[in-house]
Design an enzyme around this catalytic site. Structure first.
Site, PDB file in Angstrom:
ATOM      1  N   GLY A  91       0.859  -1.181   0.000  1.00  0.00           N
ATOM      2  CA  GLY A  91       0.000   0.000   0.000  1.00  0.00           C
ATOM      3  C   GLY A  91       0.889   1.222   0.000  1.00  0.00           C
ATOM      4  O   GLY A  91       1.830   1.304  -0.789  1.00  0.00           O
ATOM      5  N   SER A 123       5.590  -5.323  -1.588  1.00  0.00           N
ATOM      6  CA  SER A 123       5.571  -3.907  -1.959  1.00  0.00           C
ATOM      7  C   SER A 123       6.031  -3.053  -0.767  1.00  0.00           C
ATOM      8  O   SER A 123       7.188  -3.117  -0.384  1.00  0.00           O
ATOM      9  CB  SER A 123       4.184  -3.518  -2.460  1.00  0.00           C
ATOM     10  OG  SER A 123       4.177  -2.229  -3.026  1.00  0.00           O
ATOM     11  N   ALA A 124       5.147  -2.275  -0.159  1.00  0.00           N
ATOM     12  CA  ALA A 124       5.538  -1.460   0.997  1.00  0.00           C
ATOM     13  C   ALA A 124       6.106  -2.323   2.113  1.00  0.00           C
ATOM     14  O   ALA A 124       7.024  -1.907   2.835  1.00  0.00           O
ATOM     15  CB  ALA A 124       4.343  -0.660   1.514  1.00  0.00           C
ATOM     16  N   HIS A 160       8.180  -3.006  -7.728  1.00  0.00           N
ATOM     17  CA  HIS A 160       7.471  -2.659  -8.973  1.00  0.00           C
ATOM     18  C   HIS A 160       8.421  -2.027  -9.985  1.00  0.00           C
ATOM     19  O   HIS A 160       7.991  -1.223 -10.826  1.00  0.00           O
ATOM     20  CB  HIS A 160       6.314  -1.688  -8.704  1.00  0.00           C
ATOM     21  CG  HIS A 160       5.380  -2.098  -7.615  1.00  0.00           C
ATOM     22  ND1 HIS A 160       4.415  -3.067  -7.771  1.00  0.00           N
ATOM     23  CD2 HIS A 160       5.269  -1.661  -6.323  1.00  0.00           C
ATOM     24  CE1 HIS A 160       3.737  -3.205  -6.639  1.00  0.00           C
ATOM     25  NE2 HIS A 160       4.243  -2.371  -5.744  1.00  0.00           N
ATOM     26  N   GLU A 195       7.982  -6.769 -11.072  1.00  0.00           N
ATOM     27  CA  GLU A 195       6.789  -7.494 -10.674  1.00  0.00           C
ATOM     28  C   GLU A 195       6.956  -8.981 -11.004  1.00  0.00           C
ATOM     29  O   GLU A 195       7.601  -9.346 -11.980  1.00  0.00           O
ATOM     30  CB  GLU A 195       5.562  -6.903 -11.356  1.00  0.00           C
ATOM     31  CG  GLU A 195       5.426  -5.412 -11.115  1.00  0.00           C
ATOM     32  CD  GLU A 195       4.018  -4.995 -10.755  1.00  0.00           C
ATOM     33  OE1 GLU A 195       3.080  -5.548 -11.324  1.00  0.00           O
ATOM     34  OE2 GLU A 195       3.876  -4.095  -9.898  1.00  0.00           O
TER      35      GLU A 195
END
Length: 237
Positions: A91, A123-124, A160, A195
């Site tokens: 997020g 991700s985060a 990403h 990704e």
């Protein structure tokens, strides 16, 4: 002390696929033996933490792992102490780090992970495993009280990561942004994690896994392309 165990994913979901579908086999392998995972939903902003926890709970249940979310319990620190593993969702990285600091969970999670508790982050959640969050792609929508993060690896991750250059777009490419970071932080190493790629750490062993490669950036050197299955132990210092 048990070896540090990390599974750091660039992303959770590919277009048209099930949530956490592409890394399912990696999650099952990594979490084998874990029965209860402590989930951190703090990176969710427009997605409610209840909905976020429900999504993760459904996917982890397929691997036989029960999920308890930090926002659902009266004492998150006590719940973390009872967990077999921790999962930190993606997020907004600034939002995530702010709540990790304010809750005291950041230091507690780092301590448990350094003692060998399996840590999964996407991700985060992968960003905060680094020394700082300064290679995130996210907008700083909140003030997190500093950029220092959990420091579970000695290098930076750019999740990403893409090589794309948009036609007619005058902004910097991802590579140019990373090179700016390295100019200001010359001793750092950055992994551009595309990704469908992830890093798995088992103590002093670090592997790039998934279906796509990554790029390693150092100041003053050409980026190095690495393929899935490549050992990256040297990046652990």
């Amino acid at each position: 002390m048990a070896p540090v165990r990390l599974l750091l994913l660039s992303n959770s979901t590919n277009p048209g696929e099930t949530y956490l579908g592409w890394p399912e086999a990696h999650l099952r392998s990594f979490l084998d033996g874990s029965r209860r995972a402590f989930f951190v939903p703090f990176a969710g902003v427009r997605l409610s933490w209840d909905d976020y926890a429900a999504k993760v709970r459904e996917r982890f249940a397929a691997a036989g792992v029960e999920v308890v979310s930090a926002h659902e319990v009266d004492s998150p620190l006590e719940e973390l102490a009872r967990a077999d593993a921790v999962a930190v969702g993606g997020g907004n990285t600034f939002h995530l780090l702010k709540h990790l600091r304010e809750s005291g969970l950041g230091e507690a999670i780092a301590a448990r992970a350094r003692a060998g508790m399996p840590y999964v982050g996407w991700s985060a959640g992968a960003n905060v495993a680094c020394p700082s969050i300064r290679t995130t792609n996210d907008m700083p929508i909140v003030e997190p009280g500093g950029f220092s993060a959990l420091g579970l690896v000695p290098f930076q991750i750019n999740p990403h990561y893409t090589d794309a250059t948009l036609a007619g777009h005058g902004g910097e490419t991802r590579e140019e942004r990373i090179l700016e970071f390295l100019e200001a932080n010359p001793g750092a190493v950055v992994i551009g994690l595309r990704e469908s790629s992830l890093l798995r750490r088992e103590g002093s062993s670090l592997l790039l896994l998934g279906s796509r490669g990554a790029r390693i950036f150092r100041r003053g050197q050409d980026p190095v392309e690495v393929s899935p299955g490549s050992p990256l132990d040297g990046l652990l210092g």
